[in-house]
Scaffold this motif. Structure first.
Motif, short mmCIF file in Angstrom:
data_model
loop_
_atom_site.label_atom_id
_atom_site.label_comp_id
_atom_site.label_asym_id
_atom_site.label_seq_id
_atom_site.Cartn_x
_atom_site.Cartn_y
_atom_site.Cartn_z
N CYS A 70 0.75 -1.10 -0.07
CA CYS A 70 -0.04 -0.24 0.30
C CYS A 70 0.62 1.32 -0.04
O CYS A 70 1.66 1.85 0.58
N GLU A 72 0.15 4.16 2.20
CA GLU A 72 0.27 3.74 3.40
C GLU A 72 2.11 3.50 3.66
O GLU A 72 2.52 3.90 4.57
N CYS A 110 -6.32 0.81 4.40
CA CYS A 110 -7.25 -0.30 4.62
C CYS A 110 -6.58 -0.94 5.64
O CYS A 110 -5.92 -0.32 7.30
N CYS A 113 -2.93 -1.48 6.86
CA CYS A 113 -2.38 -0.66 6.76
C CYS A 113 -2.23 0.33 8.37
O CYS A 113 -1.50 0.95 9.25
#
Ligand SMILES: [Zn+2]
Length: 161
Positions: A70, A72, A110, A113
């Motif tokens: 991801c 992030e 998500c 994360c």
């Protein structure tokens, strides 16, 4: 292959009433606009540290989907590469596919994360879509009963701005 898609020029930072949220979203948006590659990099993220510096990352798609990273997480790694400062806030923006008649939009972190961001920045806030706006929310409220294992026997360094 990467590039700016003029048809998708809406900057979702315009939906953020808070200037700091708008700055983070604008940075995440700019990052993915510059580095978007369909099927490989679709989301950009930005994290701001207590000293005001902003670190960015992009989503890395993998051929084996569950190994994708991801945006992030990429931004968190970039931040931790350069600073021990507390990390105050994160924002992520999804770039639409060229085939989509849609604008770029803010996306919530998500579940994975949320776990990892809270491991490394317990007080971090996230800019999340709420109605038509992008608003700050304390990430710990978005994952109220977080996993706590026994891997780390020491606390994070004191996180005071
Ligand atoms: Zn994630």
């Amino acid at each position: 292959m990467n590039g700016i898609h003029p048809a998708n020029a809406f900057n979702p930072a315009a939906t953020c009433p808070d200037p700091q949220a708008a700055r983070l979203v604008a940075t995440a948006y700019d990052t993915i606009r510059r580095r978007y590659v369909e099927g490989r990099h679709q989301i950009g993220a930005a994290i701001i540290a207590a000293d005001g510096k902003v670190y960015v990352g992009i989503h890395l798609e993998a051929m084996v989907g569950r190994f994708s990273v991801c945006a992030e997480m990429a931004a968190l790694a970039a931040a931790r590469l350069y600073t021990d400062q507390p990390l105050l806030a994160v924002a992520a923006v999804r770039h639409p596919k060229p085939s989509e008649a849609a604008d770029a939009r803010i996306v919530s972190p998500c579940g994975g994360c949320r776990e990892v961001l809270l491991d490394h920045a317990p007080q971090i806030q996230a800019v999340v879509p709420q109605g038509e706006q992008g608003l700050f929310a304390a990430l710990h409220t978005m994952l109220p009963i977080k996993y706590v294992g026994t891997k780390w026997t020491t606390q994070l360094p004191a996180q005071t701005p």
